[in-house]
Design a protein around this motif. Structure first.
Motif, PDB file in Angstrom:
ATOM      1  N   GLY A  63     -79.843   5.979 -65.146  1.00 10.63           N
ATOM      2  CA  GLY A  63     -79.712   5.505 -66.516  1.00 10.63           C
ATOM      3  C   GLY A  63     -78.302   5.049 -66.810  1.00 10.63           C
ATOM      4  O   GLY A  63     -77.570   4.654 -65.903  1.00 10.63           O
ATOM      5  N   GLU A  64     -77.915   5.124 -68.091  1.00  7.56           N
ATOM      6  CA  GLU A  64     -76.586   4.652 -68.482  1.00  7.56           C
ATOM      7  C   GLU A  64     -75.703   5.817 -68.893  1.00  7.56           C
ATOM      8  O   GLU A  64     -76.110   6.676 -69.664  1.00  7.56           O
ATOM      9  N   VAL A  65     -74.501   5.831 -68.363  1.00  3.53           N
ATOM     10  CA  VAL A  65     -73.525   6.863 -68.707  1.00  3.53           C
ATOM     11  C   VAL A  65     -72.465   6.231 -69.593  1.00  3.53           C
ATOM     12  O   VAL A  65     -71.803   5.264 -69.183  1.00  3.53           O
ATOM     13  N   THR A  66     -72.280   6.739 -70.825  1.00  2.00           N
ATOM     14  CA  THR A  66     -71.222   6.246 -71.702  1.00  2.00           C
ATOM     15  C   THR A  66     -70.455   7.447 -72.251  1.00  2.00           C
ATOM     16  O   THR A  66     -70.921   8.584 -72.155  1.00  2.00           O
ATOM     17  N   GLY A  67     -69.304   7.221 -72.853  1.00  2.00           N
ATOM     18  CA  GLY A  67     -68.562   8.327 -73.438  1.00  2.00           C
ATOM     19  C   GLY A  67     -67.106   7.995 -73.647  1.00  2.00           C
ATOM     20  O   GLY A  67     -66.696   6.835 -73.516  1.00  2.00           O
ATOM     21  N   GLU A  68     -66.326   9.031 -73.980  1.00  3.97           N
ATOM     22  CA  GLU A  68     -64.907   8.823 -74.264  1.00  3.97           C
ATOM     23  C   GLU A  68     -64.049   9.841 -73.542  1.00  3.97           C
ATOM     24  O   GLU A  68     -63.148  10.444 -74.118  1.00  3.97           O
ATOM     25  N   GLU A  69     -64.358  10.105 -72.313  1.00 10.60           N
ATOM     26  CA  GLU A  69     -63.497  10.963 -71.499  1.00 10.60           C
ATOM     27  C   GLU A  69     -63.577  10.499 -70.048  1.00 10.60           C
ATOM     28  O   GLU A  69     -64.490   9.764 -69.670  1.00 10.60           O
ATOM     29  N   ASP A  70     -62.600  10.942 -69.269  1.00  8.51           N
ATOM     30  CA  ASP A  70     -62.576  10.551 -67.860  1.00  8.51           C
ATOM     31  C   ASP A  70     -63.780  11.166 -67.131  1.00  8.51           C
ATOM     32  O   ASP A  70     -64.272  12.226 -67.532  1.00  8.51           O
ATOM     33  N   LEU A  71     -64.191  10.506 -66.079  1.00  9.71           N
ATOM     34  CA  LEU A  71     -65.388  10.957 -65.360  1.00  9.71           C
ATOM     35  C   LEU A  71     -65.132  10.963 -63.861  1.00  9.71           C
ATOM     36  O   LEU A  71     -64.566  10.013 -63.309  1.00  9.71           O
ATOM     37  N   LEU A  72     -65.546  12.039 -63.211  1.00  7.99           N
ATOM     38  CA  LEU A  72     -65.520  12.107 -61.749  1.00  7.99           C
ATOM     39  C   LEU A  72     -66.967  12.185 -61.261  1.00  7.99           C
ATOM     40  O   LEU A  72     -67.713  13.072 -61.690  1.00  7.99           O
ATOM     41  N   VAL A  73     -67.332  11.251 -60.403  1.00  6.75           N
ATOM     42  CA  VAL A  73     -68.701  11.226 -59.882  1.00  6.75           C
ATOM     43  C   VAL A  73     -68.681  11.724 -58.439  1.00  6.75           C
ATOM     44  O   VAL A  73     -68.128  11.068 -57.561  1.00  6.75           O
ATOM     45  N   GLN A  74     -69.254  12.888 -58.220  1.00  9.21           N
ATOM     46  CA  GLN A  74     -69.406  13.407 -56.842  1.00  9.21           C
ATOM     47  C   GLN A  74     -70.852  13.303 -56.395  1.00  9.21           C
ATOM     48  O   GLN A  74     -71.153  13.455 -55.218  1.00  9.21           O
ATOM     49  N   GLY A  75     -71.736  13.038 -57.360  1.00  6.87           N
ATOM     50  CA  GLY A  75     -73.164  12.927 -57.053  1.00  6.87           C
ATOM     51  C   GLY A  75     -73.598  11.476 -57.024  1.00  6.87           C
ATOM     52  O   GLY A  75     -72.853  10.610 -56.575  1.00  6.87           O
ATOM     53  N   MET A  81     -67.536  15.938 -65.034  1.00  5.69           N
ATOM     54  CA  MET A  81     -67.829  15.663 -63.619  1.00  5.69           C
ATOM     55  C   MET A  81     -69.344  15.668 -63.371  1.00  5.69           C
ATOM     56  O   MET A  81     -70.067  16.469 -63.943  1.00  5.69           O
ATOM     57  N   ILE A  82     -69.748  14.756 -62.524  1.00  7.39           N
ATOM     58  CA  ILE A  82     -71.137  14.747 -62.065  1.00  7.39           C
ATOM     59  C   ILE A  82     -71.116  15.317 -60.651  1.00  7.39           C
ATOM     60  O   ILE A  82     -70.569  14.703 -59.732  1.00  7.39           O
ATOM     61  N   GLY A  83     -71.648  16.500 -60.493  1.00  6.56           N
ATOM     62  CA  GLY A  83     -71.540  17.253 -59.244  1.00  6.56           C
ATOM     63  C   GLY A  83     -72.314  16.639 -58.088  1.00  6.56           C
ATOM     64  O   GLY A  83     -73.171  15.779 -58.288  1.00  6.56           O
ATOM     65  N   PRO A  84     -72.017  17.126 -56.887  1.00 11.10           N
ATOM     66  CA  PRO A  84     -72.598  16.536 -55.675  1.00 11.10           C
ATOM     67  C   PRO A  84     -74.126  16.547 -55.623  1.00 11.10           C
ATOM     68  O   PRO A  84     -74.726  15.677 -54.995  1.00 11.10           O
ATOM     69  N   SER A  85     -74.746  17.518 -56.278  1.00 13.88           N
ATOM     70  CA  SER A  85     -76.209  17.593 -56.183  1.00 13.88           C
ATOM     71  C   SER A  85     -76.901  16.907 -57.367  1.00 13.88           C
ATOM     72  O   SER A  85     -78.123  16.899 -57.452  1.00 13.88           O
ATOM     73  N   ILE A  86     -76.098  16.335 -58.281  1.00 10.64           N
ATOM     74  CA  ILE A  86     -76.680  15.738 -59.490  1.00 10.64           C
ATOM     75  C   ILE A  86     -77.039  14.270 -59.245  1.00 10.64           C
ATOM     76  O   ILE A  86     -76.255  13.517 -58.678  1.00 10.64           O
ATOM     77  N   VAL A  87     -78.221  13.881 -59.712  1.00 12.88           N
ATOM     78  CA  VAL A  87     -78.657  12.482 -59.656  1.00 12.88           C
ATOM     79  C   VAL A  87     -78.943  12.022 -61.086  1.00 12.88           C
ATOM     80  O   VAL A  87     -79.704  12.666 -61.806  1.00 12.88           O
TER      81      VAL A  87
END
Lengths: 196, 134
Positions: free
Chosen positions: B10-22, B1-7
């Motif tokens: 760039g590029e986000v890649t990977g092999e798992e599910d992602l929740l973007v709150q930020g 998860m990318i939390g609410p205060s995170i900015v």
């Protein structure tokens, strides 16, 4: 009026008879995307282009009104070069465009139309018909979802049938149906203009 | 998860599910996984994933291998390519939708102009996700 209602369409079934769900379909939809429309077209292999033309009105015309009008409409109708529409859903757009803007709008759109393109629109039987503040979506082949528009678009001045027929340029009225509220539902097909 | 205060820029890649709150600016590329944009999420990026659920704001092109869902709180300005697209009542969408499966995996010229970050940038790693910083 409630926030949404349904309306039977006499002409949409005729229009959709021409398209096979397996055939690729490219659609220009005037107005905001509604859930029902997206859901309806998910049965087709299709590309949908939604542009809320009415939200861009009135066009800001300066000294050279004609050039300015064309420039703004070209900026609004920005599609990939290879786009060719099979189907245009204009809904009640024509009732809000003055003669010059309507002619320019269709001439800007024309290069993106297939030779076999068809379209749907609403016009009026009686020009004194009050403005209906609606947006439209397709629920089924014969049923429209009608919702109230949040804001009132400017420039409501519907054309008479004769005027509209003359202004359509690259489209020709194939069938029209008089609705109970004195509006006309129109099925249009592409016609070639002398310039082509 | 990318939390609410995170900015992230760039590029986000990977092999798992992602929740973007930020906030993410750049590109999100999780072709085999689900990306969810939470109600507080703001994404200024092209997003590629298997399933994409949008409850927040996205400005950028969205490519869903299986499905794209824009929820009632979702606001999307960009072009969508996916075999199935669901728009919930109240969702805001401006752009085009390509539901032609033959082209769902391909890339197309954007119709709606928007800004997104560069794609060739150095990479950072974080718990299954690769973050390429700018």
């Amino acid at each position: 009026m409630p926030t949404s209602s349904t309306q039977i369409s006499k002409l949409l079934p005729t229009l959709f008879q021409r398209f096979d769900a397996e055939q690729g379909l490219t659609v220009f939809h005037v107005g905001a995307a509604l859930p029902e429309t997206v859901d309806f077209f998910s049965d087709y292999r299709c590309k949908l282009h939604f542009i809320d033309v009415l939200s861009a009105l009135p066009l800001d015309t300066g000294e050279d009104a004609s050039a300015s009008r064309r420039q703004q409409l070209q900026a609004l109708l920005t599609f990939p070069q290879d786009t060719r529409f099979d189907l245009c859903l204009f809904w009640d757009l024509f009732n809000f465009l003055d003669s010059d803007t309507l002619k320019t709008f269709l001439s800007v759109l024309q290069p993106y139309l297939k030779a076999s393109a068809v379209a749907h629109a609403f016009s009026v039987h009686n020009r004194k018909l009050p403005q209906l503040n609606h947006i439209y979506g397709i629920k089924h082949k014969d049923t429209l979802k009608v919702r109230n528009r949040r804001s009132t678009p400017p420039g409501y001045a519907p054309h008479s049938q004769r005027e509209l027929t003359a202004l359509l340029g690259c489209f020709q009225v194939e069938r029209s149906v008089l609705l109970p509220d004195s509006r006309l539902e129109l099925l249009l097909h592409r016609q070639h203009t002398p310039q082509e | 998860m990318i939390g609410p205060s995170i900015v992230i820029k760039g590029e986000v890649t990977g092999e798992e599910d992602l929740l973007v709150q930020g906030r993410v600016e750049g590109k999100i590329n999780l072709q085999g996984n689900q990306v969810s944009i939470g109600e507080s999420g703001e994404v200024y990026a092209d997003v590629h994933a298997k399933v994409i659920q949008i409850n927040g704001k996205v400005t950028g092109d969205i490519t869903g291998k299986e499905k794209v869902i824009i929820s009632k709180s979702g606001n999307v300005h960009g072009n969508i390519i996916a075999p199935r697209v669901t728009l919930e009542d109240g969702a805001m969408f401006k752009g085009s939708i390509d539901m032609d499966p033959a082209e769902a995996s391909g890339s197309k010229a954007p119709v709606v102009p928007h800004q997104s970050g560069p794609s060739s940038t150095p990479q950072l790693k974080a718990s299954g996700l690769d973050l390429k910083s700018v």
